[in-house]
Design an enzyme around this catalytic site. Structure first.
Site, mmCIF file in Angstrom:
data_model
loop_
_atom_site.group_PDB
_atom_site.id
_atom_site.type_symbol
_atom_site.label_atom_id
_atom_site.label_comp_id
_atom_site.label_asym_id
_atom_site.label_seq_id
_atom_site.Cartn_x
_atom_site.Cartn_y
_atom_site.Cartn_z
ATOM 1 C CB CYS A 167 4.735 9.764 -20.312
ATOM 2 S SG CYS A 167 5.440 10.373 -21.856
ATOM 3 C CB CYS A 219 7.164 7.891 -22.209
ATOM 4 S SG CYS A 219 7.681 9.519 -21.667
#
Length: 109
Positions: free
Chosen positions: A35, A32
């Site tokens: 993230c 991600c």
């Protein structure tokens, strides 16, 4: 990553988070992009709040499927804020440090 960031999974969640106190968990995935953007912010917050009795942890959704399902995590990053083992706030997406500090100060206030 800071040594103050806890790695939380299905095995240590009860002892570290559900048992009480204040905590912020960052539900993330290794693939991600947002993230990865949030990671240094989480590390900084872990260092800043370590002496204030607030636990900061990361939960890899692919390694902690039980927690991911339990808390209905639909997307990453998702941040859950706990007070005495109960979720008191939730945020989806990567937020600026100031927004996360405000949320942490609200639960620790």
């Amino acid at each position: 990553m800071s040594e103050n960031v806890m790695n939380i999974d299905d095995n240590n969640f009860e002892a570290e988070i559900a048992s009480g106190g204040l905590a912020m968990l960052d539900f993330y995935a290794t693939w991600c992009g947002p993230c990865k953007t949030l990671e240094p912010v989480v590390s900084e917050l872990a260092d800043e709040y370590a002496g204030k009795g607030v636990k900061i942890g990361k939960v890899d959704i692919e390694q902690a499927e039980g927690l991911t399902v339990k808390y209905g995590i639909q997307g990453v990053p998702t941040l859950l804020f706990f007070k005495d083992g109960e979720v008191v706030n939730q945020m989806a997406g990567a937020h600026p440090k100031a927004v996360l500090e405000k949320a942490l100060d609200e639960i620790s206030g």
